[in-house]
Scaffold this active site. Sequence first.
Site, PDB file in Angstrom:
ATOM      1  N   ASP A  12     -21.619 -37.682 100.854  1.00  0.00           N
ATOM      2  CA  ASP A  12     -20.349 -37.923 101.566  1.00  0.00           C
ATOM      3  C   ASP A  12     -19.790 -36.662 102.214  1.00  0.00           C
ATOM      4  OD1 ASP A  12     -20.624 -40.511 100.548  1.00  0.00           O
ATOM      5  OD2 ASP A  12     -19.613 -39.923  98.708  1.00  0.00           O
ATOM      6  N   HIS A  42     -23.620 -43.765 105.146  1.00  0.00           N
ATOM      7  CA  HIS A  42     -23.312 -42.721 106.134  1.00  0.00           C
ATOM      8  C   HIS A  42     -22.485 -43.377 107.229  1.00  0.00           C
ATOM      9  CE1 HIS A  42     -27.177 -40.335 104.944  1.00  0.00           C
ATOM     10  NE2 HIS A  42     -26.373 -40.571 103.934  1.00  0.00           N
TER      11      HIS A  42
HETATM   12  P1  GTP Z   1     -22.285 -39.029 104.490  1.00  0.00           P
HETATM   13  O1  GTP Z   1     -22.611 -39.929 103.348  1.00  0.00           O
HETATM   14  O2  GTP Z   1     -22.536 -37.595 104.228  1.00  0.00           O
HETATM   15  O3  GTP Z   1     -22.772 -39.463 105.846  1.00  0.00           O
HETATM   16  O4  GTP Z   1     -20.774 -39.075 104.616  1.00  0.00           O
HETATM   17  P2  GTP Z   1     -19.898 -40.358 104.577  1.00  0.00           P
HETATM   18  O5  GTP Z   1     -20.038 -41.012 105.869  1.00  0.00           O
HETATM   19  O6  GTP Z   1     -20.110 -41.147 103.347  1.00  0.00           O
HETATM   20  O7  GTP Z   1     -18.612 -39.547 104.365  1.00  0.00           O
HETATM   21  P3  GTP Z   1     -17.108 -39.997 104.477  1.00  0.00           P
HETATM   22  O8  GTP Z   1     -16.977 -41.455 104.401  1.00  0.00           O
HETATM   23  O9  GTP Z   1     -16.312 -39.149 103.602  1.00  0.00           O
HETATM   24  O10 GTP Z   1     -16.878 -39.401 105.869  1.00  0.00           O
HETATM   25  C1  GTP Z   1     -17.167 -40.068 106.923  1.00  0.00           C
HETATM   26  C2  GTP Z   1     -15.887 -40.234 107.689  1.00  0.00           C
HETATM   27  O11 GTP Z   1     -15.298 -38.964 107.914  1.00  0.00           O
HETATM   28  C3  GTP Z   1     -16.279 -40.812 109.007  1.00  0.00           C
HETATM   29  O12 GTP Z   1     -15.260 -41.678 109.405  1.00  0.00           O
HETATM   30  C4  GTP Z   1     -16.348 -39.596 109.884  1.00  0.00           C
HETATM   31  O13 GTP Z   1     -16.071 -39.903 111.210  1.00  0.00           O
HETATM   32  C5  GTP Z   1     -15.274 -38.699 109.274  1.00  0.00           C
HETATM   33  N1  GTP Z   1     -15.558 -37.278 109.508  1.00  0.00           N
HETATM   34  C6  GTP Z   1     -16.746 -36.634 109.500  1.00  0.00           C
HETATM   35  N2  GTP Z   1     -16.582 -35.329 109.826  1.00  0.00           N
HETATM   36  C7  GTP Z   1     -15.261 -35.142 109.995  1.00  0.00           C
HETATM   37  C8  GTP Z   1     -14.452 -34.006 110.328  1.00  0.00           C
HETATM   38  O14 GTP Z   1     -14.942 -32.906 110.540  1.00  0.00           O
HETATM   39  N3  GTP Z   1     -13.101 -34.216 110.377  1.00  0.00           N
HETATM   40  C9  GTP Z   1     -12.524 -35.433 110.143  1.00  0.00           C
HETATM   41  N4  GTP Z   1     -11.209 -35.541 110.208  1.00  0.00           N
HETATM   42  N5  GTP Z   1     -13.268 -36.510 109.853  1.00  0.00           N
HETATM   43  C10 GTP Z   1     -14.602 -36.388 109.790  1.00  0.00           C
HETATM   44  P1  IMP Z   2     -27.248 -44.484  91.961  1.00  0.00           P
HETATM   45  O1  IMP Z   2     -28.184 -43.615  92.699  1.00  0.00           O
HETATM   46  O2  IMP Z   2     -26.696 -45.599  92.796  1.00  0.00           O
HETATM   47  O3  IMP Z   2     -27.799 -44.982  90.655  1.00  0.00           O
HETATM   48  O4  IMP Z   2     -25.982 -43.589  91.565  1.00  0.00           O
HETATM   49  C1  IMP Z   2     -26.105 -42.471  90.719  1.00  0.00           C
HETATM   50  C2  IMP Z   2     -24.964 -41.489  90.978  1.00  0.00           C
HETATM   51  O5  IMP Z   2     -25.099 -40.948  92.292  1.00  0.00           O
HETATM   52  C3  IMP Z   2     -23.569 -42.116  90.935  1.00  0.00           C
HETATM   53  O6  IMP Z   2     -22.667 -41.137  90.469  1.00  0.00           O
HETATM   54  C4  IMP Z   2     -23.285 -42.436  92.399  1.00  0.00           C
HETATM   55  O7  IMP Z   2     -21.909 -42.470  92.646  1.00  0.00           O
HETATM   56  C5  IMP Z   2     -23.950 -41.251  93.070  1.00  0.00           C
HETATM   57  N1  IMP Z   2     -24.428 -41.546  94.431  1.00  0.00           N
HETATM   58  C6  IMP Z   2     -25.589 -42.164  94.781  1.00  0.00           C
HETATM   59  N2  IMP Z   2     -25.720 -42.210  96.114  1.00  0.00           N
HETATM   60  C7  IMP Z   2     -24.622 -41.605  96.630  1.00  0.00           C
HETATM   61  C8  IMP Z   2     -24.185 -41.321  97.971  1.00  0.00           C
HETATM   62  O8  IMP Z   2     -24.842 -41.617  98.978  1.00  0.00           O
HETATM   63  N3  IMP Z   2     -22.990 -40.672  98.091  1.00  0.00           N
HETATM   64  C9  IMP Z   2     -22.275 -40.308  97.009  1.00  0.00           C
HETATM   65  N4  IMP Z   2     -22.627 -40.531  95.750  1.00  0.00           N
HETATM   66  C10 IMP Z   2     -23.808 -41.185  95.560  1.00  0.00           C
HETATM   67 MG    MG Z   3     -21.698 -41.341 102.072  1.00  0.00          MG
END
Ligand code: GTP
Ligand code: IMP
Ligand code: MG
Length: 332
Positions: A12, A42
Amino acid sequence: MKNVLVGGQYGDEGKGKIISYLAIKDNPEVIARGGVGPNAGHEVHYKGKRYPMRMLSCGFVNEKARILTGAGVVVNPDVFLKEIELIHGNPKRCGVDFRATWLTKEHIERDGSQTPGAIGSTKTGCGPAVMDRAGRVAKTVAECPELKPYLADVVKEVHHAKNVLVEGSQGFMLSVLYGTYPFVTSKDVSASSIAADVGLGPKDIDGVIMVIKSYTTRVGGGPFHGEQSREEAGKVGMQEYGTVTGRPRRTSFELHWDDLKLAATINSATQIALTKIDVKFPGNAGVRKYGELTGEARKFVEEIEHKLGIPVALIGTGPDSEDIIDRREKVL
Ligand code: GTP
Ligand code: IMP
Ligand code: MG
């Protein structure tokens, strides 16, 4: 150029957004996803719509690129095909390596009943599917009729193409080998493993982009230093919710330097992509030039470069793929 992008924290970090930027900017012929499986989420914002991608790469925003899922990924056909629909994909554009593991409903049931509760698994069946692969009793996607049109030889494709971007999933601290075991996912998710997931060897890789968020979050169980209450995190806009499970993420305002140093070393990171600097330091939203960041934000970037010894080449300043400072020409 063959680059691998990995998460440097607990997942994340905002990998989806960085991938979508690079997919357009660098125009790779092939964008291939490695990592565990549909436990990942993602998120990318594209043309006003939110796409929470679990099986296909966020590189789909480049409509000319081949979007592939590697042999090392465990594949839930329902999720895969739903995402194909979501992005209006077709077998010409998208594919999955025929050697990949087929994640079945039985794996999901077992994740619910067998995985120790304290880990806080996403219960998407990934762990049991990986176990069955290791036990040599798993089926491969080649045996799944619905996926037939999408079967591909990802190894051939990534070796044949000149410009390849590999999307890792999860984050270093969730690696089954190097993370906070046993509170981890079911595979190693460092750059070498991610590359191997799509069929690339160590000498094929030109660069490793390690994505780190300007603060630290973790979803699920396990040790987590500097943890703040949800209320405190909410006050400064750092209370996040999981893309896959919707669970509240745990937040620490700090970067965990010792963890990041180990992550940089084991990933052989050649550059850092830093996300959410606008959240950490208000006044930086949407900035696209380094010189226009506030002094405090620039000091933070310098601190990261100094402590990790790696250039911060990309800096996220907002949710949109275009909200980014691209310093690669200057610092690499
Ligand atoms: P990954 O699993 O690493 O891809 O991240 P995620 O998509 O699970 O992360 P998360 O949901 O926390 O973040 C994604 C959100 O944050 C999306 O809506 C992105 O557009 C936003 N985001 C990503 N980079 C930035 C940034 O630099 N600034 C802000 N404000 N938002 C961002
Ligand atoms: P599992 O891989 O689904 O069994 O999860 C094992 C651990 O990894 C848990 O703590 C989940 O929350 C974490 N985890 C697995 N995949 C992700 C991911 O893509 N983002 C954040 N945490 C994850
Ligand atoms: Mg994620």
